[in-house]
Design a protein around this motif. Structure first.
Motif, PDB file in Angstrom:
ATOM      1  N   SER A   3     -17.085  24.625   6.941  1.00  0.00           N
ATOM      2  CA  SER A   3     -17.064  24.670   5.471  1.00  0.00           C
ATOM      3  C   SER A   3     -16.718  23.320   4.861  1.00  0.00           C
ATOM      4  O   SER A   3     -16.948  23.093   3.688  1.00  0.00           O
ATOM      5  N   GLY A   4     -16.144  22.424   5.653  1.00  0.00           N
ATOM      6  CA  GLY A   4     -15.768  21.112   5.143  1.00  0.00           C
ATOM      7  C   GLY A   4     -14.269  20.978   4.989  1.00  0.00           C
ATOM      8  O   GLY A   4     -13.505  21.916   5.250  1.00  0.00           O
ATOM      9  N   PHE A   5     -13.852  19.802   4.561  1.00  0.00           N
ATOM     10  CA  PHE A   5     -12.434  19.486   4.433  1.00  0.00           C
ATOM     11  C   PHE A   5     -12.110  18.993   3.037  1.00  0.00           C
ATOM     12  O   PHE A   5     -12.939  18.367   2.386  1.00  0.00           O
ATOM     13  N   GLN A   6     -10.894  19.286   2.602  1.00  0.00           N
ATOM     14  CA  GLN A   6     -10.334  18.661   1.415  1.00  0.00           C
ATOM     15  C   GLN A   6      -9.167  17.800   1.871  1.00  0.00           C
ATOM     16  O   GLN A   6      -8.347  18.236   2.682  1.00  0.00           O
ATOM     17  N   ILE A   7      -9.134  16.590   1.352  1.00  0.00           N
ATOM     18  CA  ILE A   7      -8.088  15.641   1.718  1.00  0.00           C
ATOM     19  C   ILE A   7      -7.320  15.278   0.449  1.00  0.00           C
ATOM     20  O   ILE A   7      -7.898  14.806  -0.529  1.00  0.00           O
ATOM     21  N   SER A   8      -6.032  15.524   0.476  1.00  0.00           N
ATOM     22  CA  SER A   8      -5.176  15.227  -0.674  1.00  0.00           C
ATOM     23  C   SER A   8      -5.119  13.725  -0.940  1.00  0.00           C
ATOM     24  O   SER A   8      -5.174  12.919  -0.009  1.00  0.00           O
ATOM     25  N   ALA A   9      -4.977  13.362  -2.201  1.00  0.00           N
ATOM     26  CA  ALA A   9      -4.778  11.955  -2.554  1.00  0.00           C
ATOM     27  C   ALA A   9      -3.540  11.397  -1.839  1.00  0.00           C
ATOM     28  O   ALA A   9      -3.482  10.220  -1.508  1.00  0.00           O
ATOM     29  N   LYS A  10      -2.575  12.259  -1.545  1.00  0.00           N
ATOM     30  CA  LYS A  10      -1.350  11.820  -0.854  1.00  0.00           C
ATOM     31  C   LYS A  10      -1.621  11.430   0.598  1.00  0.00           C
ATOM     32  O   LYS A  10      -0.801  10.790   1.232  1.00  0.00           O
ATOM     33  N   HIS A  33       0.834  -1.190   0.000  1.00  0.00           N
ATOM     34  CA  HIS A  33       0.000   0.000   0.000  1.00  0.00           C
ATOM     35  C   HIS A  33       0.868   1.239   0.000  1.00  0.00           C
ATOM     36  O   HIS A  33       1.948   1.245   0.563  1.00  0.00           O
ATOM     37  N   TRP A  34       0.365   2.281  -0.629  1.00  0.00           N
ATOM     38  CA  TRP A  34       0.904   3.609  -0.401  1.00  0.00           C
ATOM     39  C   TRP A  34       0.227   4.059   0.875  1.00  0.00           C
ATOM     40  O   TRP A  34      -0.987   4.160   0.942  1.00  0.00           O
ATOM     41  N   THR A  35       0.974   4.261   1.911  1.00  0.00           N
ATOM     42  CA  THR A  35       0.383   4.691   3.168  1.00  0.00           C
ATOM     43  C   THR A  35       0.519   6.192   3.246  1.00  0.00           C
ATOM     44  O   THR A  35       1.625   6.717   3.305  1.00  0.00           O
ATOM     45  N   GLY A  36      -0.597   6.860   3.215  1.00  0.00           N
ATOM     46  CA  GLY A  36      -0.606   8.318   3.228  1.00  0.00           C
ATOM     47  C   GLY A  36      -0.159   8.871   4.566  1.00  0.00           C
ATOM     48  O   GLY A  36      -0.093   8.175   5.565  1.00  0.00           O
ATOM     49  N   HIS A  37       0.132  10.135   4.560  1.00  0.00           N
ATOM     50  CA  HIS A  37       0.571  10.833   5.765  1.00  0.00           C
ATOM     51  C   HIS A  37      -0.649  11.498   6.393  1.00  0.00           C
ATOM     52  O   HIS A  37      -0.879  12.681   6.212  1.00  0.00           O
ATOM     53  N   HIS A  38      -1.457  10.725   7.122  1.00  0.00           N
ATOM     54  CA  HIS A  38      -2.739  11.199   7.623  1.00  0.00           C
ATOM     55  C   HIS A  38      -2.623  12.394   8.546  1.00  0.00           C
ATOM     56  O   HIS A  38      -3.544  13.169   8.652  1.00  0.00           O
ATOM     57  N   HIS A  39      -1.516  12.549   9.227  1.00  0.00           N
ATOM     58  CA  HIS A  39      -1.437  13.595  10.229  1.00  0.00           C
ATOM     59  C   HIS A  39      -0.737  14.841   9.718  1.00  0.00           C
ATOM     60  O   HIS A  39      -0.582  15.790  10.447  1.00  0.00           O
ATOM     61  N   SER A  40      -0.322  14.820   8.471  1.00  0.00           N
ATOM     62  CA  SER A  40       0.341  15.990   7.905  1.00  0.00           C
ATOM     63  C   SER A  40      -0.701  17.075   7.649  1.00  0.00           C
ATOM     64  O   SER A  40      -1.611  16.889   6.856  1.00  0.00           O
ATOM     65  N   PRO A  41      -0.589  18.210   8.339  1.00  0.00           N
ATOM     66  CA  PRO A  41      -1.635  19.226   8.243  1.00  0.00           C
ATOM     67  C   PRO A  41      -1.804  19.801   6.840  1.00  0.00           C
ATOM     68  O   PRO A  41      -2.883  20.231   6.478  1.00  0.00           O
ATOM     69  N   ASP A  42      -0.752  19.817   6.035  1.00  0.00           N
ATOM     70  CA  ASP A  42      -0.890  20.394   4.707  1.00  0.00           C
ATOM     71  C   ASP A  42      -1.620  19.467   3.733  1.00  0.00           C
ATOM     72  O   ASP A  42      -1.974  19.889   2.644  1.00  0.00           O
ATOM     73  N   LEU A  43      -1.870  18.221   4.105  1.00  0.00           N
ATOM     74  CA  LEU A  43      -2.574  17.282   3.230  1.00  0.00           C
ATOM     75  C   LEU A  43      -4.066  17.197   3.547  1.00  0.00           C
ATOM     76  O   LEU A  43      -4.826  16.590   2.812  1.00  0.00           O
ATOM     77  N   ILE A  44      -4.479  17.787   4.662  1.00  0.00           N
ATOM     78  CA  ILE A  44      -5.893  17.857   5.035  1.00  0.00           C
ATOM     79  C   ILE A  44      -6.158  19.309   5.404  1.00  0.00           C
ATOM     80  O   ILE A  44      -5.566  19.831   6.340  1.00  0.00           O
ATOM     81  N   GLN A  45      -7.023  19.967   4.636  1.00  0.00           N
ATOM     82  CA  GLN A  45      -7.284  21.383   4.864  1.00  0.00           C
ATOM     83  C   GLN A  45      -8.779  21.641   4.985  1.00  0.00           C
ATOM     84  O   GLN A  45      -9.573  20.994   4.319  1.00  0.00           O
ATOM     85  N   GLY A  46      -9.140  22.609   5.833  1.00  0.00           N
ATOM     86  CA  GLY A  46     -10.534  23.005   5.967  1.00  0.00           C
ATOM     87  C   GLY A  46     -10.933  23.118   7.419  1.00  0.00           C
ATOM     88  O   GLY A  46     -10.100  23.152   8.317  1.00  0.00           O
ATOM     89  N   ASP A  47     -12.260  23.166   7.631  1.00  0.00           N
ATOM     90  CA  ASP A  47     -12.784  23.244   8.987  1.00  0.00           C
ATOM     91  C   ASP A  47     -14.159  22.597   9.047  1.00  0.00           C
ATOM     92  O   ASP A  47     -14.734  22.268   8.010  1.00  0.00           O
ATOM     93  N   LYS A  48     -14.681  22.447  10.266  1.00  0.00           N
ATOM     94  CA  LYS A  48     -15.925  21.704  10.469  1.00  0.00           C
ATOM     95  C   LYS A  48     -17.136  22.393   9.871  1.00  0.00           C
ATOM     96  O   LYS A  48     -18.141  21.756   9.593  1.00  0.00           O
TER      97      LYS A  48
END
Length: 185
Positions: free
Chosen positions: A31-38, A14-29
């Motif tokens: 407006s919503g969130f965008q999650i990078s494919a990475k 598997h490509w294991t993503g970096h779930h805790h990297s703040p720059d790969l998950i952006q937004g707020d409760k």
């Protein structure tokens, strides 16, 4: 081919993503969130014969790179978001930001199952053929992957994913730009 694909699915890296990297998950409760494919776990995502990282041209997305599916017969993408980032008792929807290239193949007979599991809640799943999206190529689609409501935002994660059907059909030509989690209006 089916036997080889089944073996790959069972013993796949598997490509294991970096779930805790703040720059790969952006937004707020709100407006919503965008999650990078990475930030996602993509089966065979670390093998360039099957998936490759490509630049994105979509202004709606906050990320520069997406994952292009070159060819696989078993699609599996999983992700998660900390429940603490979301509002309890608010309903959210999960959308996969997907584009199909003109030469995309294998989607006509390969249903994809979308699942969402909220902590302390039910798992819901739906299965859909992506062929109608493939027919409108080179356009970004928001493919609905389910919805969830939190009963509490403490502990655990909201988990979501899309997976193939094991039919043995090889598929390719899809670009996954990322995932959006939006409050349902």
């Amino acid at each position: 081919m089916s036997h080889q694909g089944h073996a790959e699915r069972t013993h796949s890296p598997h490509w294991t993503g970096h779930h805790h990297s703040p720059d790969l998950i952006q937004g707020d409760k709100d407006s919503g969130f965008q999650i990078s494919a990475k930030a996602l776990d993509i089966t065979w995502g670390n093998d360039e014969r099957f998936w490759q990282w490509v630049g994105l041209d979509e202004s709606r997305l906050k990320f520069q790179e997406g994952a292009e599916l070159i060819q696989v017969n078993w699609v599996e993408v999983k992700g998660k978001l900390e429940a603490a980032k979301l509002s309890p008792s608010k309903t959210y929807e999960v959308f996969y930001i997907i584009k199909f290239k003109a030469d995309a193949f294998g989607w006509h007979s390969s249903p994809i199952t979308f699942e969402v599991k909220a902590p302390h809640g039910n798992r819901n799943a739906k299965t859909e053929l992506l062929e109608p999206y493939r027919k409108i190529c080179n356009v970004w689609h928001e493919v609905h992957g389910g919805e969830f409501t939190l009963t509490s935002n403490t502990g655990a994660n909201v988990e979501f994913g899309m997976s193939g059907d094991g039919s043995g059909w090889w598929k390719g030509g899809m670009i996954l730009g990322g995932i959006m989690i939006k409050p349902k209006s």
